[in-house]
Design a protein around this motif. Structure first.
Motif, PDB file in Angstrom:
ATOM      1  N   ILE A 170      11.783 -14.254   8.332  1.00  0.00           N
ATOM      2  CA  ILE A 170      10.485 -13.793   7.840  1.00  0.00           C
ATOM      3  C   ILE A 170      10.169 -12.416   8.406  1.00  0.00           C
ATOM      4  CG2 ILE A 170       7.997 -14.246   7.977  1.00  0.00           C
ATOM      5  CD1 ILE A 170       8.756 -17.267   7.889  1.00  0.00           C
ATOM      6  N   GLN A 171      10.417 -12.208   9.692  1.00  0.00           N
ATOM      7  CA  GLN A 171      10.152 -10.912  10.308  1.00  0.00           C
ATOM      8  C   GLN A 171      11.043  -9.826   9.718  1.00  0.00           C
ATOM      9  OE1 GLN A 171      10.387 -11.311  14.554  1.00  0.00           O
ATOM     10  NE2 GLN A 171       8.397 -12.296  14.685  1.00  0.00           N
ATOM     11  N   LYS A 172      12.307 -10.149   9.443  1.00  0.00           N
ATOM     12  CA  LYS A 172      13.231  -9.174   8.873  1.00  0.00           C
ATOM     13  C   LYS A 172      12.770  -8.769   7.474  1.00  0.00           C
ATOM     14  CE  LYS A 172      18.046  -8.439   7.641  1.00  0.00           C
ATOM     15  NZ  LYS A 172      19.340  -9.048   7.452  1.00  0.00           N
ATOM     16  N   LYS A 173      12.367  -9.749   6.667  1.00  0.00           N
ATOM     17  CA  LYS A 173      11.899  -9.447   5.314  1.00  0.00           C
ATOM     18  C   LYS A 173      10.597  -8.660   5.345  1.00  0.00           C
ATOM     19  CE  LYS A 173      14.226 -13.272   3.100  1.00  0.00           C
ATOM     20  NZ  LYS A 173      14.115 -14.544   2.408  1.00  0.00           N
ATOM     21  N   GLY A 174       9.738  -8.951   6.322  1.00  0.00           N
ATOM     22  CA  GLY A 174       8.497  -8.196   6.465  1.00  0.00           C
ATOM     23  C   GLY A 174       8.770  -6.752   6.826  1.00  0.00           C
ATOM     24  N   CYS A 175       9.759  -6.520   7.678  1.00  0.00           N
ATOM     25  CA  CYS A 175      10.123  -5.162   8.071  1.00  0.00           C
ATOM     26  C   CYS A 175      10.721  -4.414   6.883  1.00  0.00           C
ATOM     27  CB  CYS A 175      11.107  -5.193   9.235  1.00  0.00           C
ATOM     28  SG  CYS A 175      11.400  -3.573   9.970  1.00  0.00           S
ATOM     29  N   GLU A 176      11.563  -5.066   6.100  1.00  0.00           N
ATOM     30  CA  GLU A 176      12.141  -4.433   4.915  1.00  0.00           C
ATOM     31  C   GLU A 176      11.050  -4.063   3.907  1.00  0.00           C
ATOM     32  OE1 GLU A 176      15.305  -3.432   4.352  1.00  0.00           O
ATOM     33  OE2 GLU A 176      15.658  -4.018   6.428  1.00  0.00           O
ATOM     34  N   GLY A 177      10.085  -4.954   3.722  1.00  0.00           N
ATOM     35  CA  GLY A 177       8.976  -4.661   2.814  1.00  0.00           C
ATOM     36  C   GLY A 177       8.144  -3.483   3.289  1.00  0.00           C
ATOM     37  N   LEU A 178       7.902  -3.406   4.589  1.00  0.00           N
ATOM     38  CA  LEU A 178       7.147  -2.293   5.155  1.00  0.00           C
ATOM     39  C   LEU A 178       7.899  -0.978   4.987  1.00  0.00           C
ATOM     40  CD1 LEU A 178       4.686  -1.324   6.782  1.00  0.00           C
ATOM     41  CD2 LEU A 178       5.998  -1.805   8.848  1.00  0.00           C
ATOM     42  N   LYS A 179       9.212  -1.008   5.212  1.00  0.00           N
ATOM     43  CA  LYS A 179      10.008   0.207   5.039  1.00  0.00           C
ATOM     44  C   LYS A 179       9.996   0.665   3.578  1.00  0.00           C
ATOM     45  CE  LYS A 179      13.972  -0.870   6.948  1.00  0.00           C
ATOM     46  NZ  LYS A 179      15.194  -1.054   7.732  1.00  0.00           N
ATOM     47  N   ASN A 180      10.062  -0.279   2.642  1.00  0.00           N
ATOM     48  CA  ASN A 180       9.992   0.079   1.220  1.00  0.00           C
ATOM     49  C   ASN A 180       8.641   0.688   0.868  1.00  0.00           C
ATOM     50  OD1 ASN A 180      12.590  -0.808   0.691  1.00  0.00           O
ATOM     51  ND2 ASN A 180      11.934  -2.845   0.080  1.00  0.00           N
ATOM     52  N   MET A 181       7.571   0.157   1.441  1.00  0.00           N
ATOM     53  CA  MET A 181       6.234   0.678   1.181  1.00  0.00           C
ATOM     54  C   MET A 181       6.103   2.101   1.722  1.00  0.00           C
ATOM     55  SD  MET A 181       2.895   1.349   2.509  1.00  0.00           S
ATOM     56  CE  MET A 181       3.074   0.688   4.120  1.00  0.00           C
ATOM     57  N   ILE A 182       6.619   2.349   2.922  1.00  0.00           N
ATOM     58  CA  ILE A 182       6.537   3.690   3.503  1.00  0.00           C
ATOM     59  C   ILE A 182       7.407   4.658   2.710  1.00  0.00           C
ATOM     60  CG2 ILE A 182       7.055   5.069   5.553  1.00  0.00           C
ATOM     61  CD1 ILE A 182       6.157   2.670   7.229  1.00  0.00           C
ATOM     62  N   GLN A 183       8.556   4.199   2.215  1.00  0.00           N
ATOM     63  CA  GLN A 183       9.402   5.055   1.382  1.00  0.00           C
ATOM     64  C   GLN A 183       8.658   5.456   0.113  1.00  0.00           C
ATOM     65  OE1 GLN A 183      12.671   6.032   2.426  1.00  0.00           O
ATOM     66  NE2 GLN A 183      12.242   7.538   0.846  1.00  0.00           N
ATOM     67  N   ALA A 184       7.898   4.539  -0.465  1.00  0.00           N
ATOM     68  CA  ALA A 184       7.093   4.868  -1.644  1.00  0.00           C
ATOM     69  C   ALA A 184       5.995   5.862  -1.288  1.00  0.00           C
ATOM     70  CB  ALA A 184       6.489   3.592  -2.228  1.00  0.00           C
ATOM     71  N   GLN A 185       5.421   5.753  -0.101  1.00  0.00           N
ATOM     72  CA  GLN A 185       4.403   6.701   0.329  1.00  0.00           C
ATOM     73  C   GLN A 185       4.999   8.090   0.576  1.00  0.00           C
ATOM     74  OE1 GLN A 185       2.086   5.022  -0.931  1.00  0.00           O
ATOM     75  NE2 GLN A 185       0.629   5.542   0.651  1.00  0.00           N
TER      76      GLN A 185
END
Length: 87
Positions: free
Chosen positions: A26-41
């Motif tokens: 769960i933590q790994k998937k949360g980190c991947e989602g956060l990185k994708n969000m920052i990449q979009a920003q």
């Protein structure tokens, strides 16, 4: 009463190991989602600033991301050559 406590104890013995086993996933998937969000920003920032690649502090100061953003597992977010990574 003892039977109910026995059943509850057995259920706890079954569920607790499963929850802890999935915690890292769960933590790994949360980190991947956060990185994708920052990449979009980063892409949004580049569109607003004629293709300039921002640093994390620029994204924070302009309001694209929250200040002191970290992965759920505690790893820091780093932007290197326009790509988001975690330490």
């Amino acid at each position: 009463m003892l039977v109910v406590m026995l059943v509850v104890s057995i259920l706890l013995l079954i569920t607790i190991p499963n929850v802890t086993k999935h915690n890292q996933s769960i933590q790994k998937k949360g980190c991947e989602g956060l990185k994708n969000m920052i990449q979009a920003q980063i892409t949004a920032y580049q569109m607003d600033h004629d293709g300039k690649t921002p640093s994390l502090s620029e994204l924070e100061s302009e309001g694209y991301v929250k200040k002191n953003v970290r992965c759920p597992n505690g790893k820091a977010i780093v932007i290197s050559n326009g790509k988001v990574q975690s330490d």
